[in-house]
Design a protein around this motif. Structure first.
Motif, short mmCIF file in Angstrom:
data_model
loop_
_atom_site.label_atom_id
_atom_site.label_comp_id
_atom_site.label_asym_id
_atom_site.label_seq_id
_atom_site.Cartn_x
_atom_site.Cartn_y
_atom_site.Cartn_z
N SER A 54 -7.73 8.43 10.21
CA SER A 54 -7.28 7.50 9.94
C SER A 54 -6.98 6.59 8.87
CB SER A 54 -8.86 6.18 9.47
OG SER A 54 -9.37 6.60 9.45
N CYS A 55 -6.29 6.37 8.38
CA CYS A 55 -5.28 5.52 7.07
C CYS A 55 -6.10 5.60 5.85
CB CYS A 55 -4.55 4.80 6.52
SG CYS A 55 -3.67 4.28 5.57
N THR A 56 -7.60 5.31 5.76
CA THR A 56 -8.90 5.25 5.31
C THR A 56 -9.26 6.57 5.08
OG1 THR A 56 -9.43 3.11 6.74
CG2 THR A 56 -11.34 4.53 5.15
N PHE A 81 -5.98 -4.61 1.92
CA PHE A 81 -6.80 -4.10 3.19
C PHE A 81 -8.71 -3.60 1.81
CE2 PHE A 81 -8.74 -1.41 6.79
CZ PHE A 81 -9.66 -2.66 6.92
N THR A 84 -7.89 0.50 0.45
CA THR A 84 -7.40 0.76 -0.72
C THR A 84 -8.26 1.06 -1.68
OG1 THR A 84 -5.76 -0.73 0.61
CG2 THR A 84 -5.35 0.72 -1.75
N VAL A 126 0.34 -0.65 -2.76
CA VAL A 126 0.68 -0.67 -1.70
C VAL A 126 2.13 -1.59 -1.03
CG1 VAL A 126 -0.28 -2.15 0.58
CG2 VAL A 126 -2.30 -1.25 -1.52
N ASP A 152 -0.10 3.59 -0.47
CA ASP A 152 -1.37 3.43 0.99
C ASP A 152 0.54 2.76 1.24
OD1 ASP A 152 -1.71 1.77 2.74
OD2 ASP A 152 -3.30 0.69 1.44
N ALA A 154 0.72 2.58 4.51
CA ALA A 154 -0.14 2.08 5.90
C ALA A 154 0.97 1.83 6.86
CB ALA A 154 -1.40 1.31 5.54
N GLN A 155 1.43 0.99 6.22
CA GLN A 155 2.37 -0.29 6.94
C GLN A 155 4.04 0.06 7.60
OE1 GLN A 155 1.79 -4.53 6.04
NE2 GLN A 155 -0.22 -3.75 6.06
N SER A 176 -1.17 4.58 8.03
CA SER A 176 -1.85 4.16 9.28
C SER A 176 -1.50 4.63 10.50
CB SER A 176 -2.59 2.61 8.84
OG SER A 176 -3.19 2.63 9.92
N HIS A 178 -3.52 3.41 13.77
CA HIS A 178 -4.10 1.65 13.98
C HIS A 178 -3.49 1.01 14.78
CE1 HIS A 178 -6.38 -2.01 14.28
NE2 HIS A 178 -6.95 -0.99 14.02
N LYS A 181 -0.09 -0.93 13.93
CA LYS A 181 0.52 -0.48 13.03
C LYS A 181 2.26 -0.29 14.83
CE LYS A 181 -1.62 -0.78 9.33
NZ LYS A 181 -2.93 -1.16 9.70
N GLY A 188 -5.97 6.14 13.29
CA GLY A 188 -5.24 7.11 12.96
C GLY A 188 -3.80 7.29 12.04
N TYR A 320 -5.94 -10.90 4.65
CA TYR A 320 -6.67 -10.50 2.99
C TYR A 320 -6.62 -11.46 2.45
CZ TYR A 320 -4.05 -6.22 4.72
OH TYR A 320 -3.40 -5.03 5.46
C1 LIG Z 1 -4.10 -0.63 8.11
C2 LIG Z 1 -4.38 -0.39 7.33
C3 LIG Z 1 -5.12 0.09 6.40
C4 LIG Z 1 -6.04 0.59 7.12
O1 LIG Z 1 -5.86 2.40 8.07
P1 LIG Z 1 -7.16 2.67 8.92
O2 LIG Z 1 -6.15 3.50 9.79
O3 LIG Z 1 -6.68 1.43 10.03
O4 LIG Z 1 -7.73 3.26 8.36
C5 LIG Z 1 -4.93 0.48 4.51
N1 LIG Z 1 -4.09 -0.10 4.17
C6 LIG Z 1 -3.48 -0.65 4.38
C7 LIG Z 1 -2.34 -1.79 3.17
C8 LIG Z 1 -3.29 -1.18 5.78
O5 LIG Z 1 -2.69 -2.10 6.42
#
Ligand SMILES: *Cc1c(COP(=O)(O)O)cnc(C)c1O
Length: 379
Positions: A54-56, A81, A84, A126, A152, A154-155, A176, A178, A181, A188, A320
């Motif tokens: 995951s991104c986490t 999220f 972060t 982010v 971050d 993720a997006q 991310s 997820h 996304k 993932g 958020y």
């Molecule tokens: C989706 C998201 C995450 C978490 O991603 P995961 O893959 O679900 O762990 C973290 N930060 C931001 C800004 C996100 O949008």
């Protein structure tokens, strides 16, 4: 009903999963993991990419890599999220939350310097909605105070800052996959390592604190426990799914951008008339069409709009809540919780996300925009 999100399948996912299963190697770091990692390294100019569950997890790896210790301070936006922040909190850091800028939810870079103390170790920008933060400004600040930057992203897959891929600029970055996304694997993520100092250790932390990867490359004759770590790598079946998506990245992005532009052009005039905010994309940033959102005039208007859309069969959502005011954080750090982060609270109260996924049709978008127009005209 038009859902808020619908995972898009290219059709090749199960084919590659079948292939991975047939190859008889299901644990991580196999053929598909390597394909995905090499794709990110070559397309986005990332020094070393490591697929994660995951991104986490990628953010947690980043916190270990920059050696966060109890008492260290990490600066990030409050409008993000929980992961972060959690990734650094888990290692004992104190997170310092900064306000968004007034134009979009990204952290106001100009505020950061006044929050830097001798304890500050890292800044975590982010890229909200895949729209870049001002990375030149941020990297210059990090340089001046000798801080690490963990993006971050993720997006932010396939999004750029002045032509440079997001996720390739900070010392480290996290993506991310997820299912919400642009490019998905169910669950993932990916850690991008852009600083040579972290490449070797990143692989060890990824492989449970062992030097297993270098053993398999034949660099050492046995492998063992050499550092802290965890199980951060996904199974090959996940990587196989992701590979089918990456192969179609351009097509997916093209359609998402069409949908985004259709929303924008359909709502532009109405937004002007009713003082509704549209996504703001600075000159230096590209648009990867991760998200389409509006910023209503107040919380009541947003609630009304969400309800109106729901009655018309459209699921729009908000997200958020300001992290600095969250129950967990405000209890631990009442000093930071007391900060008055006006823009953050504004976005938390007023931002609404509209459905955006590959299979959303132009007719769907026109219908949604029509319903939004009805809501405002009636009002
Ligand atoms: C989706 C998201 C995450 C978490 O991603 P995961 O893959 O679900 O762990 C973290 N930060 C931001 C800004 C996100 O949008």
């Amino acid at each position: 009903m038009i859902p808020f999100n619908k995972p898009y399948l290219t059709g090749k996912e199960t084919h590659y999963i079948y292939d991975a299963v047939n190859a008889g190697k299901l644990s991580g770091n196999g053929k598909y993991t390597k394909l995905c990692q090499e794709y990110f390294e070559s397309k986005f100019q990332i020094k070393k990419a490591l697929l994660t569950t995951s991104c986490t997890d990628a953010l947690e790896m980043a916190a270990i890599l920059i050696d966060i210790q109890p008492g260290d301070e990490v600066i990030m936006p409050s409008y993000t999220f929980v992961s972060t922040a959690n990734a650094f909190i888990l290692r004992g850091a104190k997170v310092i939350f900064i306000d968004s800028n007034s134009q979009n939810p990204n952290m106001d870079i100009d505020l950061i310097e006044s929050f830097i103390t001798p304890k500050t170790k890292a800044i975590v920008p982010v890229h909200y909605a895949g729209v870049a933060c001002d990375m030149d400004k941020l990297m210059a600040l990090a340089d001046k105070y000798n801080l690490f930057v963990v993006e971050d992203a993720a997006q932010a897959v396939d999004s750029y800052y002045n032509g440079k891929a997001l996720g390739s600029i900070g010392h480290l970055a996290a993506f991310s996959f997820h299912e919400t996304k642009n490019i998905i694997a169910g669950e993932g993520g990916l850690l991008a390592v852009n600083d040579d100092r972290f490449v070797e250790r990143a692989e060890i932390i990824w492989e449970k604190g062992t030097n297993r990867s270098s053993f398999f490359r034949g660099e050492v004759d046995k492998y063992g426990w050499v550092d802290i770590g965890s199980s951060f790598l996904p199974a090959e079946t996940i990587a196989a799914f992701l590979w089918a998506q990456l192969e179609n990245l351009e097509m997916i992005q093209e359609r998402r951008k069409e949908i985004w532009s259709l929303y924008y052009s359909s709502l532009n005039k109405l937004c002007d008339e009713f003082n509704i905010g549209l996504p703001h994309i600075p000159e230096f940033a590209s648009n990867n069409a991760h998200m389409f959102y509006l910023v209503t005039n107040d919380l009541e208007e947003r609630t009304g709009l969400i309800n109106h859309l729901k009655q018309s069969g459209v699921l729009a959502v908000f997200h958020y809540l300001s992290l600095h005011k969250s129950p967990y954080y405000s209890n631990e750090y009442p000093d930071v919780a007391a900060y008055n982060l006006v823009n953050t609270d504004n976005f938390a109260d007023r931002l609404i996300r509209l459905p955006l996924y590959f299979d959303l049709t132009n007719e769907n978008v026109e219908f949604i925009c029509g319903e939004i127009t009805k809501f405002y005209i009636k009002k």
